[in-house]
Design a protein around this motif. Sequence first.
Motif, PDB file in Angstrom:
ATOM      1  N   GLU A  26      16.625  37.503 -37.649  1.00 36.92           N
ATOM      2  CA  GLU A  26      15.868  36.941 -36.541  1.00 36.92           C
ATOM      3  C   GLU A  26      16.815  36.488 -35.427  1.00 36.92           C
ATOM      4  N   PRO A  27      16.430  36.667 -34.175  1.00 35.63           N
ATOM      5  CA  PRO A  27      17.302  36.264 -33.068  1.00 35.63           C
ATOM      6  C   PRO A  27      17.349  34.749 -32.895  1.00 35.63           C
ATOM      7  N   VAL A  28      18.529  34.224 -32.685  1.00 36.13           N
ATOM      8  CA  VAL A  28      18.739  32.803 -32.428  1.00 36.13           C
ATOM      9  C   VAL A  28      19.508  32.684 -31.121  1.00 36.13           C
ATOM     10  N   PHE A  29      18.971  31.982 -30.143  1.00 38.72           N
ATOM     11  CA  PHE A  29      19.626  31.876 -28.842  1.00 38.72           C
ATOM     12  C   PHE A  29      20.938  31.104 -28.943  1.00 38.72           C
ATOM     13  N   THR A  30      21.882  31.495 -28.117  1.00 42.12           N
ATOM     14  CA  THR A  30      23.169  30.818 -28.054  1.00 42.12           C
ATOM     15  C   THR A  30      23.063  29.572 -27.179  1.00 42.12           C
ATOM     16  N   ASP A  31      24.136  28.755 -27.212  1.00 40.56           N
ATOM     17  CA  ASP A  31      24.157  27.554 -26.389  1.00 40.56           C
ATOM     18  C   ASP A  31      24.010  27.874 -24.907  1.00 40.56           C
ATOM     19  N   MET A  32      24.549  29.019 -24.481  1.00 48.41           N
ATOM     20  CA  MET A  32      24.453  29.381 -23.070  1.00 48.41           C
ATOM     21  C   MET A  32      22.997  29.474 -22.623  1.00 48.41           C
ATOM     22  N   TYR A  83      11.369  54.538 -22.845  1.00 48.17           N
ATOM     23  CA  TYR A  83      12.399  53.885 -23.668  1.00 48.17           C
ATOM     24  C   TYR A  83      12.176  52.378 -23.760  1.00 48.17           C
ATOM     25  N   PHE A  84      11.677  51.749 -22.697  1.00 51.49           N
ATOM     26  CA  PHE A  84      11.559  50.298 -22.654  1.00 51.49           C
ATOM     27  C   PHE A  84      10.445  49.755 -23.551  1.00 51.49           C
ATOM     28  N   TYR A  85       9.647  50.652 -24.128  1.00 49.56           N
ATOM     29  CA  TYR A  85       8.615  50.237 -25.071  1.00 49.56           C
ATOM     30  C   TYR A  85       9.055  50.439 -26.513  1.00 49.56           C
ATOM     31  N   SER A  86      10.288  50.858 -26.715  1.00 47.56           N
ATOM     32  CA  SER A  86      10.804  51.122 -28.056  1.00 47.56           C
ATOM     33  C   SER A  86      11.345  49.855 -28.692  1.00 47.56           C
ATOM     34  N   GLU A  87      11.563  49.898 -30.007  1.00 43.39           N
ATOM     35  CA  GLU A  87      12.140  48.753 -30.698  1.00 43.39           C
ATOM     36  C   GLU A  87      13.572  48.515 -30.240  1.00 43.39           C
ATOM     37  N   GLU A  88      14.316  49.583 -29.936  1.00 43.97           N
ATOM     38  CA  GLU A  88      15.693  49.420 -29.480  1.00 43.97           C
ATOM     39  C   GLU A  88      15.750  48.588 -28.196  1.00 43.97           C
ATOM     40  N   ALA A  89      14.818  48.845 -27.303  1.00 40.78           N
ATOM     41  CA  ALA A  89      14.832  48.158 -26.009  1.00 40.78           C
ATOM     42  C   ALA A  89      14.294  46.739 -26.110  1.00 40.78           C
ATOM     43  N   PHE A  90      13.444  46.482 -27.098  1.00 37.04           N
ATOM     44  CA  PHE A  90      12.730  45.211 -27.158  1.00 37.04           C
ATOM     45  C   PHE A  90      13.667  44.009 -27.194  1.00 37.04           C
ATOM     46  N   MET A  91      14.684  44.059 -28.021  1.00 33.46           N
ATOM     47  CA  MET A  91      15.542  42.889 -28.207  1.00 33.46           C
ATOM     48  C   MET A  91      16.270  42.524 -26.921  1.00 33.46           C
ATOM     49  N   GLU A  92      16.964  43.514 -26.321  1.00 34.05           N
ATOM     50  CA  GLU A  92      17.728  43.211 -25.107  1.00 34.05           C
ATOM     51  C   GLU A  92      16.822  42.848 -23.937  1.00 34.05           C
ATOM     52  N   LEU A  93      15.675  43.495 -23.862  1.00 38.51           N
ATOM     53  CA  LEU A  93      14.756  43.222 -22.764  1.00 38.51           C
ATOM     54  C   LEU A  93      14.293  41.764 -22.802  1.00 38.51           C
ATOM     55  N   ASN A  94      13.968  41.267 -23.983  1.00 39.14           N
ATOM     56  CA  ASN A  94      13.377  39.938 -24.109  1.00 39.14           C
ATOM     57  C   ASN A  94      14.376  38.822 -24.364  1.00 39.14           C
ATOM     58  N   TYR A  95      15.455  39.123 -25.081  1.00 40.08           N
ATOM     59  CA  TYR A  95      16.370  38.069 -25.506  1.00 40.08           C
ATOM     60  C   TYR A  95      17.745  38.174 -24.869  1.00 40.08           C
ATOM     61  N   GLY A  96      17.993  39.228 -24.114  1.00 40.37           N
ATOM     62  CA  GLY A  96      19.296  39.377 -23.488  1.00 40.37           C
ATOM     63  C   GLY A  96      20.275  40.138 -24.360  1.00 40.37           C
ATOM     64  N   MET A  97      21.550  40.037 -24.038  1.00 40.33           N
ATOM     65  CA  MET A  97      22.583  40.790 -24.732  1.00 40.33           C
ATOM     66  C   MET A  97      22.978  40.084 -26.023  1.00 40.33           C
ATOM     67  N   GLU A  98      23.007  40.840 -27.105  1.00 30.63           N
ATOM     68  CA  GLU A  98      23.392  40.265 -28.393  1.00 30.63           C
ATOM     69  C   GLU A  98      24.828  39.757 -28.321  1.00 30.63           C
ATOM     70  N   GLY A  99      25.052  38.587 -28.890  1.00 28.98           N
ATOM     71  CA  GLY A  99      26.368  37.968 -28.834  1.00 28.98           C
ATOM     72  C   GLY A  99      26.485  37.024 -27.660  1.00 28.98           C
ATOM     73  N   GLU A 100      26.111  37.493 -26.496  1.00 28.72           N
ATOM     74  CA  GLU A 100      26.153  36.671 -25.292  1.00 28.72           C
ATOM     75  C   GLU A 100      24.965  35.711 -25.235  1.00 28.72           C
ATOM     76  N   CYS A 101      23.797  36.239 -25.555  1.00 27.18           N
ATOM     77  CA  CYS A 101      22.567  35.446 -25.427  1.00 27.18           C
ATOM     78  C   CYS A 101      21.961  35.043 -26.776  1.00 27.18           C
ATOM     79  N   TYR A 102      22.142  35.851 -27.778  1.00 22.24           N
ATOM     80  CA  TYR A 102      21.570  35.531 -29.083  1.00 22.24           C
ATOM     81  C   TYR A 102      22.401  36.155 -30.186  1.00 22.24           C
ATOM     82  N   THR A 103      22.235  35.628 -31.375  1.00 26.43           N
ATOM     83  CA  THR A 103      22.806  36.221 -32.582  1.00 26.43           C
ATOM     84  C   THR A 103      21.675  36.383 -33.585  1.00 26.43           C
TER      85      THR A 103
END
Length: 570
Positions: free
Chosen positions: A432-438, A406-426
Amino acid sequence: MKTRLLSLLLAALLLIGILAGCSSEPADTPTTDTPVETPTEEPAEEPSEEPSEEPSEPSEEPAEESYLPLVTEPAEFSIWTASDGFVDIDDDATLNNTPYWEHVAEQTGVSLDWVTVSTASQTEQFSLMLVSDDYEDYINYQARFYPNGMANAIDEDIVVDIAPYIEQGLAPHYQALRESDERIRTDTMLDDGRIGGFYRILDSYQSSWAGPIIAEEWVETAGYSIDSLVNLSDWHDMMLTLSQTEGVEIAMELSADGFDATFLSCFDIPRGYSYDNNFRHIGDTVEYNFTSEDFYNYLVTLKTWYDEGIFDSEFYGFTGGTLSFGGQDIVSTGGVVCMRSLGSMIPLMDTLSGLSYRGIAAPLQDGRTTRNVAMTDASFSRVEQNHWAITTACEDVELAVRFADYFYSEEAFMELNYGMEGECYTLNENGEPVFTDMMVSNPDDINYMTLISYYGGFGSAVGRYDWQAQFNNMDSVAVECYDIWDATWSRESDQYTLPLLSLTQDESETYSSTFSDIETYVSEMTVKFIIGQEELSEESYAAYCQNIEAMRIDECTEILQAAYERYLAR
């Protein structure tokens, strides 16, 4: 089997590596206004069950629901690892309660029970676990350092060979990535085709992450510019001038063991990360680095510079990293002209000394425009040391394989590398992912690596990694250093570096017992040659080589030659 393992305990203590998590190259620093670059290298073909990039018609199920969750009833696996928790975030935070791993359980229906030991005791604890015959379902990372290699871990019924499960199609994402690049395929398997687990794989090659840095102000004082320092003679002339300049205590740092990557690369001797530091190959022939003519020329150069006062006269008495070399007080006064460092440490250097330290390419031999090995400290494979092995204690290997996949799938890629959507990136309007101020400028001064390990899977999960993401919020000067080191060599021109090779149990035992004494002798003689405790001449070097031959270096070379030929035949 337990008797056999007890006999290997000492080997385990010597061979287990330290968890690596800082060896990557930087990208342009993401900001809240700058999208994080998504990987440019993708697996050749993504499995058909990957989610479609286009929205599905309302009457159709999203593609991902065909395989997520992985189970109809919740399942759990245990996994052994070394971790010191997340005290910067919360004293009670562990891998068992991070947002990332809770999210993974929701996505897949499979949760992990992380059985952790401290990083300080991981070598001892791993060895004790082997002796106990009591394993978790997975072992994170350390299984790669099983005594006498991964092949022996499978032979001893500790680790499961997952090749048959991959052939059954149970790991389509992992297999697609392996087949997308021949080097990835060969570096994730043993010589006989067995596969000892799931490896962290980079989206592209990471380059030099450490190299020489130099104080611009001192260079200008000597009447030079950084761009003019190209060949050994250029470096020598400037360093000799500065070694005689008031205020300079150390013109050029030299590694305490005498094996300095900055200079070794100049003489086509590999000295870096994730490949063999003692041997190289010229064509298809393996040879020992430290009886070569190149090493003799290296020693002559360093001894000359040492005798002239360019290096600290007591360089061999210091241990530790660059900042502790010669004492931090020397760095803080600005008395060091050139040293070797990680790019991420450059801003600290500036703070300590008040000088502007900048990255610089390692010197080339006079008359040369290229080098045959990586400059320094670069990984020669996209396959990282982070690794999950499934043990023979696992009662549902098929599900364990599917879960790791599962960790090699596209679904896993975003959270694995950029963290949780909303909390870490939008996601911006282009998806395209944009990191948050945090993540970019954390108000609590929690460093990025801690954050991405807590909100993402960095350091704990396997999968497909975007090495650029982990350099978020790095100082721009540090990023420039990485770029400079990276630009000084190309992987295509690296002709001599050996990959990590797989030895049989007999080969490993012979090599370890034979090479240990040779390594000690060479280490002692290297420093002695440089500082003049042993005469350095063609005759004395020939005698040194004869001593190494008498210690049976040829047996070690033959073992690696055979292993390299097997590697080429994978």
